[in-house]
Each structure stands twice: as C-alpha cells, then as structure tokens.
Design a protein around this motif. Structure first.
Motif, PDB file in Angstrom:
ATOM      1  N   PHE A   8       0.839  -1.258   0.055  1.00 18.10           N
ATOM      2  CA  PHE A   8       0.109  -0.232  -0.079  1.00 18.10           C
ATOM      3  C   PHE A   8       0.964   1.265   0.012  1.00 18.10           C
ATOM      4  CE2 PHE A   8      -2.292   3.354   2.543  1.00 18.10           C
ATOM      5  CZ  PHE A   8      -3.255   3.547   1.602  1.00 18.10           C
ATOM      6  N   ASP A   9       1.841   1.366   0.719  1.00 19.53           N
ATOM      7  CA  ASP A   9       2.655   2.351   0.794  1.00 19.53           C
ATOM      8  C   ASP A   9       3.565   2.768  -0.542  1.00 19.53           C
ATOM      9  OD1 ASP A   9       2.241   2.865   3.517  1.00 19.53           O
ATOM     10  OD2 ASP A   9       3.853   1.749   4.326  1.00 19.53           O
ATOM     11  N   TYR A  10       3.972   1.602  -1.157  1.00 23.37           N
ATOM     12  CA  TYR A  10       4.351   1.555  -2.384  1.00 23.37           C
ATOM     13  C   TYR A  10       3.294   2.147  -3.599  1.00 23.37           C
ATOM     14  CZ  TYR A  10       6.057  -0.182  -6.813  1.00 23.37           C
ATOM     15  OH  TYR A  10       6.421  -0.118  -8.347  1.00 23.37           O
ATOM     16  N   MET A  11       2.335   1.764  -3.264  1.00 18.76           N
ATOM     17  CA  MET A  11       1.232   2.220  -4.380  1.00 18.76           C
ATOM     18  C   MET A  11       0.847   3.855  -4.082  1.00 18.76           C
ATOM     19  SD  MET A  11      -0.340   0.032  -6.252  1.00 18.76           S
ATOM     20  CE  MET A  11      -2.075   0.674  -6.581  1.00 18.76           C
ATOM     21  N   LYS A  12       1.189   4.131  -3.026  1.00 20.80           N
ATOM     22  CA  LYS A  12       0.697   5.590  -2.517  1.00 20.80           C
ATOM     23  C   LYS A  12       1.695   6.594  -3.255  1.00 20.80           C
ATOM     24  CE  LYS A  12       1.229   5.658   1.824  1.00 20.80           C
ATOM     25  NZ  LYS A  12       1.404   6.263   3.288  1.00 20.80           N
ATOM     26  N   ARG A  13       2.827   6.103  -3.479  1.00 21.57           N
ATOM     27  CA  ARG A  13       3.936   6.849  -4.074  1.00 21.57           C
ATOM     28  C   ARG A  13       4.027   7.293  -5.676  1.00 21.57           C
ATOM     29  NH1 ARG A  13       7.716   3.178  -1.604  1.00 21.57           N
ATOM     30  NH2 ARG A  13       8.666   2.457  -3.474  1.00 21.57           N
ATOM     31  N   TYR A  14       2.723   6.579  -6.187  1.00 23.29           N
ATOM     32  CA  TYR A  14       2.497   6.717  -7.550  1.00 23.29           C
ATOM     33  C   TYR A  14       0.968   7.309  -7.849  1.00 23.29           C
ATOM     34  CZ  TYR A  14       6.726   3.851  -8.805  1.00 23.29           C
ATOM     35  OH  TYR A  14       7.945   3.361  -8.937  1.00 23.29           O
ATOM     36  N   HIS A  15       0.588   7.616  -6.759  1.00 21.32           N
ATOM     37  CA  HIS A  15      -0.750   8.375  -6.994  1.00 21.32           C
ATOM     38  C   HIS A  15      -1.032   9.482  -5.827  1.00 21.32           C
ATOM     39  CE1 HIS A  15      -1.342   3.818  -8.131  1.00 21.32           C
ATOM     40  NE2 HIS A  15      -2.319   4.676  -9.168  1.00 21.32           N
ATOM     41  N   SER A  16      -1.372  10.526  -6.473  1.00 24.67           N
ATOM     42  CA  SER A  16      -1.605  11.593  -5.798  1.00 24.67           C
ATOM     43  C   SER A  16      -2.542  11.798  -4.713  1.00 24.67           C
ATOM     44  CB  SER A  16      -1.728  12.890  -6.953  1.00 24.67           C
ATOM     45  OG  SER A  16      -3.075  12.544  -7.382  1.00 24.67           O
ATOM     46  N   ASP A  17      -3.583  10.928  -4.807  1.00 22.32           N
ATOM     47  CA  ASP A  17      -4.617  10.874  -3.801  1.00 22.32           C
ATOM     48  C   ASP A  17      -4.752   9.474  -3.066  1.00 22.32           C
ATOM     49  OD1 ASP A  17      -6.963  10.607  -2.352  1.00 22.32           O
ATOM     50  OD2 ASP A  17      -8.100  11.837  -3.841  1.00 22.32           O
ATOM     51  N   ILE A  18      -4.697   9.417  -1.955  1.00 23.44           N
ATOM     52  CA  ILE A  18      -4.413   8.342  -1.199  1.00 23.44           C
ATOM     53  C   ILE A  18      -5.630   7.479  -1.361  1.00 23.44           C
ATOM     54  CG2 ILE A  18      -5.229   9.194   1.110  1.00 23.44           C
ATOM     55  CD1 ILE A  18      -3.364   7.558   2.611  1.00 23.44           C
ATOM     56  N   LEU A  19      -6.893   8.060  -1.605  1.00 26.37           N
ATOM     57  CA  LEU A  19      -8.170   7.148  -1.625  1.00 26.37           C
ATOM     58  C   LEU A  19      -7.877   6.509  -2.905  1.00 26.37           C
ATOM     59  CD1 LEU A  19     -10.736   9.957  -0.483  1.00 26.37           C
ATOM     60  CD2 LEU A  19      -9.778   7.953   0.702  1.00 26.37           C
ATOM     61  N   ASP A  20      -7.272   6.918  -4.099  1.00 25.39           N
ATOM     62  CA  ASP A  20      -7.078   6.245  -5.215  1.00 25.39           C
ATOM     63  C   ASP A  20      -6.284   5.054  -4.804  1.00 25.39           C
ATOM     64  OD1 ASP A  20      -8.445   8.077  -6.613  1.00 25.39           O
ATOM     65  OD2 ASP A  20      -6.680   8.991  -7.426  1.00 25.39           O
ATOM     66  N   ALA A  21      -5.261   5.039  -4.160  1.00 23.41           N
ATOM     67  CA  ALA A  21      -4.201   3.855  -3.721  1.00 23.41           C
ATOM     68  C   ALA A  21      -5.054   2.835  -3.077  1.00 23.41           C
ATOM     69  CB  ALA A  21      -3.220   4.457  -2.938  1.00 23.41           C
ATOM     70  N   LEU A  22      -5.858   3.469  -2.260  1.00 23.18           N
ATOM     71  CA  LEU A  22      -6.619   2.422  -1.198  1.00 23.18           C
ATOM     72  C   LEU A  22      -7.665   1.786  -2.136  1.00 23.18           C
ATOM     73  CD1 LEU A  22      -7.731   1.097   1.223  1.00 23.18           C
ATOM     74  CD2 LEU A  22      -9.027   3.309   1.831  1.00 23.18           C
ATOM     75  N   SER A  23      -8.555   2.624  -3.178  1.00 28.95           N
ATOM     76  CA  SER A  23      -9.439   2.046  -3.945  1.00 28.95           C
ATOM     77  C   SER A  23      -8.862   0.739  -4.664  1.00 28.95           C
ATOM     78  CB  SER A  23     -10.161   3.222  -4.821  1.00 28.95           C
ATOM     79  OG  SER A  23     -10.867   3.833  -4.202  1.00 28.95           O
ATOM     80  N   ILE A  24      -7.632   0.958  -5.436  1.00 31.02           N
ATOM     81  CA  ILE A  24      -7.084   0.118  -6.172  1.00 31.02           C
ATOM     82  C   ILE A  24      -6.726  -1.334  -5.405  1.00 31.02           C
ATOM     83  CG2 ILE A  24      -5.047  -0.631  -7.373  1.00 31.02           C
ATOM     84  CD1 ILE A  24      -4.857   2.587  -8.097  1.00 31.02           C
ATOM     85  N   MET A  25      -6.281  -1.309  -4.254  1.00 30.23           N
ATOM     86  CA  MET A  25      -6.119  -2.059  -3.311  1.00 30.23           C
ATOM     87  C   MET A  25      -7.222  -3.057  -3.058  1.00 30.23           C
ATOM     88  SD  MET A  25      -2.659  -2.469  -2.419  1.00 30.23           S
ATOM     89  CE  MET A  25      -2.653  -3.295  -0.901  1.00 30.23           C
ATOM     90  N   LEU A  26      -8.426  -2.176  -2.629  1.00 27.88           N
ATOM     91  CA  LEU A  26      -9.626  -2.895  -2.445  1.00 27.88           C
ATOM     92  C   LEU A  26     -10.210  -3.710  -3.694  1.00 27.88           C
ATOM     93  CD1 LEU A  26     -11.314  -0.080  -0.167  1.00 27.88           C
ATOM     94  CD2 LEU A  26     -10.271  -2.456   0.557  1.00 27.88           C
ATOM     95  N   GLU A  27     -10.068  -3.159  -4.698  1.00 27.86           N
ATOM     96  CA  GLU A  27     -10.519  -3.722  -5.937  1.00 27.86           C
ATOM     97  C   GLU A  27      -9.726  -4.982  -6.288  1.00 27.86           C
ATOM     98  OE1 GLU A  27     -13.046  -2.900  -7.978  1.00 27.86           O
ATOM     99  OE2 GLU A  27     -13.303  -0.850  -8.115  1.00 27.86           O
ATOM    100  N   LEU A  28      -8.455  -4.801  -5.995  1.00 24.71           N
ATOM    101  CA  LEU A  28      -7.683  -6.297  -6.338  1.00 24.71           C
ATOM    102  C   LEU A  28      -7.950  -7.339  -5.092  1.00 24.71           C
ATOM    103  CD1 LEU A  28      -4.214  -4.697  -7.032  1.00 24.71           C
ATOM    104  CD2 LEU A  28      -5.868  -5.796  -8.345  1.00 24.71           C
ATOM    105  N   PHE A  29      -8.296  -6.826  -4.029  1.00 27.94           N
ATOM    106  CA  PHE A  29      -9.007  -7.820  -2.962  1.00 27.94           C
ATOM    107  C   PHE A  29     -10.091  -8.572  -3.439  1.00 27.94           C
ATOM    108  CE2 PHE A  29      -6.997  -5.115   0.729  1.00 27.94           C
ATOM    109  CZ  PHE A  29      -5.745  -5.690   0.619  1.00 27.94           C
ATOM    110  N   LEU A  30     -11.048  -7.544  -4.034  1.00 31.21           N
ATOM    111  CA  LEU A  30     -12.299  -8.080  -4.327  1.00 31.21           C
ATOM    112  C   LEU A  30     -12.028  -8.989  -5.712  1.00 31.21           C
ATOM    113  CD1 LEU A  30     -15.376  -7.981  -3.686  1.00 31.21           C
ATOM    114  CD2 LEU A  30     -15.259  -5.888  -5.546  1.00 31.21           C
ATOM    115  N   LEU A  31     -11.181  -8.734  -6.510  1.00 32.77           N
ATOM    116  CA  LEU A  31     -10.718  -9.447  -7.666  1.00 32.77           C
ATOM    117  C   LEU A  31     -10.422 -10.832  -7.263  1.00 32.77           C
ATOM    118  CD1 LEU A  31     -10.677  -9.775 -10.766  1.00 32.77           C
ATOM    119  CD2 LEU A  31      -8.296  -8.842 -10.565  1.00 32.77           C
TER     120      LEU A  31
END
Length: 558
Positions: A8-31
């Motif tokens: 998650f910390d790694y994803m944050k570095r590539y996305h300006s909004d932390i909610l975007d990084a969290l949403s991607i992580m949750l989408e992958l959990f669901l997948l």
C-alpha cells in the motif's frame, strides 16, 4: 500483513490521492476473492515476459473510475495480493493499520478503531434479516466488523455519506464483507434524509453512528425540519447531537452512538434533547471509553445505547480497559464490557440505576459507578452556581459608522496577584452586540486556556463602568455569588489549590484545558473560609507595588 502494508505504501508513491491507492487495493482484494484465476493468469504471463500493463489497466477501469499509474511494478503488487488471505478479518486489520495507526495517511476521521467497531456491533446484537442504518458511514470500516462478528451476513444495510469518494470505498468494503444487500447513498443529511417512503421517514431495526466531529454544521435551515423541530436540538458546536437527533427519527429498536463526554454533562446536552431521552425512557446504557483511543482527538468519549421503555439505566466505566499501543491506547476486554451490558447486576465497573434516581446533570458512567456517600459529600466546582465560557474574537467592519470602544483583555493584563483593574489594549469595533453580550463583569475569574502553568486572575469590583472582552485564549468563570468567586480565587492562590489546578492543566489534551475537568475540581471542606484571605492578598499586593516602585526609582537614580 507487513507485505500488504508495504504494498500500500508503494502504491501511494505513484498516486497523488491516497483514496485512489486504497481503492485500487480494495478492487484487487475483490478480484482475488471473486476471480482469483485472473490474478494467477496475469502473474504467469508476466513471468513469461508477456505484456500485462494494458490488460491490468483495462481490468481495473472496468471496475472503477480510478486510473492506475502504470509506472508501478504490477507483478510485485499482484504477487502480494495473490498471497493474501482476503478474509474480512485480514482486510479489517489492514484497514485499521493504515487508518488508525499510520495517522499520516489522515484516514482516521473517516473510520473507527476496529476494537470500538466490534464493541458497537456486539452491543447492537444484530440478528438475521434485520436492517442496519448508518447516517455517516465514512469509508465503511464498521462493515468489516459486522462480517467478523456475525456468522451470517444476511442483514440489510442502509447508510448516508456526504463524500462520493468515501462512498465508493465503502461499497467495495461492503462487498468484501459479504454483505449482499447494501443501500449506501451519497447525500447531505443536513439538507434532507434520503430514506423516506410515501412522505414518511423509514424506520430501521438498528442504528449505528460515529459522527464526524469536524463537520461544519449549517443548522439554520433545519429549524423547520420535521426531524429536528419537535426536539429543538440545534447546536453547531456539537455535531454528534445533530446526527443523534437525525438518527432517532429512523430508529426502530436500538441504536449505538459515540458521543463526547461533555454532551453528557449539564453544560453540553441541550435541555430539550435531554428531556426527550429521559421522559421517553430511551437511555439504555452509557459506556465510558478509555482516553486517547481515537487518533488526534483531544476529547473523552462514551457510547450511548438508545432503545425504548427503559426503567433502568446501565452505566459501565470502561475508561481503564485499555493497553498502550504506540502513541495511542487500544480498547481491550470487549467481552467483559458486553457481559456487563447484558447483565442487570452491579459490579466494580458497572451500576444499574433506576430512572427516577438518575443524576441527570452528569450522565457519565464514571460519575454513577464510583459515586459513594463520601463522594456525594465532596464539594466540586460544578456544585457552585456559576457560568463558564470562553473569551471571544471581536472583528471590525472598516467602513462601519457605528463603533464602540472596549478593552481587549489578554493574559498580559492579569495582575500578578490580587484584583486586575488596569488594561492596556484599547480597541474599537462595530460588533457592538457581541461586545455587550460577552463584556466582563467585576468578580469574574479568568484562567488561561492553554499551557502547563495555569494563570489566574479576578477582576476588580471597581470595573463596573469598564467595557472589556476577554480574548479567545481565556476561560471565564462567572459566579452568582461574589463570595464564591473570592473563595475560589484565594484557594487557587494557595499552594494546595495551585497544585490541584496545575494537575488539571498537565493532564489536558493537546495542552487545552477542558471546561469539564475544571468543573470537576474538588474543593476543600473549608472552601468558603478562603474568601476572608482576599483582604490579606490585596494588602500584600499594595506593599509589593510600593516596593516595586521604590526599586524602579532607585534604578533610575543610579
């Protein structure tokens, strides 16, 4: 879990909004939960050096409007997700760490510590096929607690949230929690309720609410609203009471609400709401929580359990049920709290009180559980007839023709001891009504709002014609009886009183003294005798000023 947090910390570095990084992580959990073969296929292709970036991008764009930054190492992320056990318990722990422990993410305003969520769910006693309503569900952390606690997820979930981004995350979390029926609306409850049918407000079996204390309360438009007009609770400084009043209009059987302790005291809870809750026997339990369990909150909190037809009120003092967990405290012994809630027996930490014997001016659990004949005989500051309020900021309209002169009184105007009667900072302002409303009076006691070393003064009886306003860094105590004011000042002037007052300041949250803590200051048995010492203090002050003038004159002559 460490790999998941690192990812998650790694994803944050590539996305300006932390909610975007969290949403991607949750989408992958669901997948991973719904179609795990897709992730393994992508990993296989990557190992065979086949391109997967475009597939990965299209896969996520089908599920969400979030655009993933393709500069991330997609294989690295997929491997972590693939080895993660995406149970509600795992996701709940992940969410709790990134929102409650890693406070730099600034997600703590929109979620609740998982231990508190578990307690709230257990207190609700959710049953199969019941409807649950949350008027401010945030990012939906409570849904994971429901999934962790309930053997069946067959409940009907309803909720309202102001922010569309939080709602999108909450809907993902509801799916990950295996809650099939989730009607999560984006709506501003201060404008309207989203849940009405044929003109009538819909009732839900259970209600759960941890209100946002930072919310701006524009309350003027609510005065004619059917949810509020009958109760009359419209206090912009107490958002939890606005949310509580709104939620009561939807409540069918039982609700649990997190409130600040100050709303349970006479000075905080509006009289009409207090009267409604007591008259209609709606208070089932008050559970006092430990200090410092909510990040960046300088208040003390309780859980208010609301239901109907309660002739008895349960008080549970769980303020000592915590362990140190980094910078903050963590709630423990949840099962013990629930056991006390389910029982009508008194214990070391709980007490059941008949409604008619309730001490209504202080509904906190600690007051009822630990009150004995001895403590009832103890004199507290709040037992005196006084008003407590903060100083005010006074502004000015430059081109206004109607202005008034006044003194802006600050801590620099406090006399070293004895009466304060000379102020230096004279101003003028067009806010005439505000100045007249908050103007200081003789015998007002003034205390510094912040700091470890308290500063105290009492205003001279000779200031009857002086117009002065205390600034926002000052607390004012105004007594109906001037003898009480003199006695308190002299007590605080004494070594014993100053130490007692200093203890309150030293233990204040974020170095801001609490009015409630001040009101619970224990006064000595001979408290009223202290007033007689004011003359001695004034005589000493005159002698001190004469000596000070002589020293100053000597300096000028040398």
């Amino acid at each position: 879990m460490k790999k998941l947090i690192d990812c998650f910390d790694y994803m944050k570095r590539y996305h300006s909004d932390i909610l975007d990084a969290l949403s991607i992580m949750l989408e992958l959990f669901l997948l991973k939960k719904q179609e795990p073969s897709i992730i393994t296929d992508l990993i296989d292709k990557a190992h065979k050096r086949q391109p997967i970036k475009q597939i990965f991008k299209e896969l996520l764009s089908q599920k969400s409007n979030i655009q993933v930054n393709l500069n991330v190492n997609i294989l690295k992320i997929l491997k972590v997700i693939n080895t993660t056990d995406v149970t509600p318990e795992t996701i709940e722990s992940f969410l709790n760490i990134i929102s409650q422990k890693k406070t730099t993410n600034k997600l703590y305003y929109y979620s609740t510590p998982k231990e508190v969520n578990h307690l709230l769910c257990l207190l609700l006693e959710l049953k199969e096929d019941e409807s649950l309503y949350n008027p401010c569900y945030g990012i939906g952390s409570i849904f994971l607690s429901i999934a962790s606690i309930m053997s069946s997820k067959n409940i009907k979930l309803f909720g309202e949230e102001l922010d569309l981004r939080f709602s999108a995350i909450a809907k993902l979390i509801a799916k990950l929690s295996d809650i099939d029926e989730a009607n999560l609306i984006v709506n501003d409850i201060l404008k309207r309720t989203a849940f009405k049918k044929d003109g009538e407000i819909i009732k839900f079996d259970k209600v759960i609410c941890n209100p946002p204390l930072y919310a701006h309360m524009g309350i003027e438009q609510l005065k004619e609203d059917e949810r509020f007009s009958k109760i009359g609770i419209l206090v912009k400084n107490y958002p939890e009471l606005v949310f509580l009043t709104h939620a009561l209009s939807h409540l069918k059987t039982r609700g649990v609400f997190i409130v600040r302790n100050q709303t349970l005291l006479k000075q905080g809870l509006e009289s009409k709401l207090r009267e409604k809750l007591l008259k209609e026997k709606m208070i089932e339990a008050v559970i006092e929580l430990p200090k410092n369990i909510f990040p960046h909150q300088g208040y003390d909190f309780s859980i208010l359990v609301i239901s109907y037809n309660n002739n008895l009120v349960k008080h549970i003092d769980a303020s000592s049920f915590y362990v140190k967990d980094g910078k903050y405290n963590k709630l423990v012994d949840i099962d013990k709290i629930v056991s006390m809630f389910s029982s009508n027996a008194n214990s070391e930490f709980s007490k059941v009180t008949e409604l008619s014997k309730l001490y209504v001016d202080d509904l906190r659990a600690s007051h009822h559980v630990h009150t004995t004949k001895l403590t009832k005989q103890t004199l507290l500051l709040k037992d005196l007839d006084l008003e407590i309020f903060r100083g005010q900021r006074v502004h000015d309209i430059v081109d206004s023709t109607h202005k008034i002169k006044y003194f802006d009184l600050g801590i620099a105007d406090f006399a070293q001891f004895g009466f304060s009667d000379k102020f230096s900072n004279e101003k003028e302002s067009s806010e005439i009504a505000k100045i007249l409303k908050y103007s200081l009076r003789p015998y007002d006691l003034l205390l510094s709002l912040r700091g470890v070393m308290p500063k105290v003064t009492i205003l001279s009886p000779n200031l009857e014609e002086t117009l002065a306003i205390a600034n926002a860094g000052i607390i004012i105590l105004r007594f109906q009886n001037k003898e009480d004011a003199l006695a308190l000042y002299c007590y605080l002037f004494s070594k014993k009183g100053y130490v007692a007052l200093s203890h309150i300041y030293e233990n204040s949250a974020e170095n801001i003294v609490s009015a409630n803590d001040l009101l619970n200051l224990v006064l000595p048995k001979n408290f009223h005798n202290y007033a007689s010492k004011m003359q001695d203090i004034e005589e000493l002050k005159e002698e001190y000023l004469r000596l000070d003038a002589k020293v100053l004159k000597l300096k000028e002559e040398l």
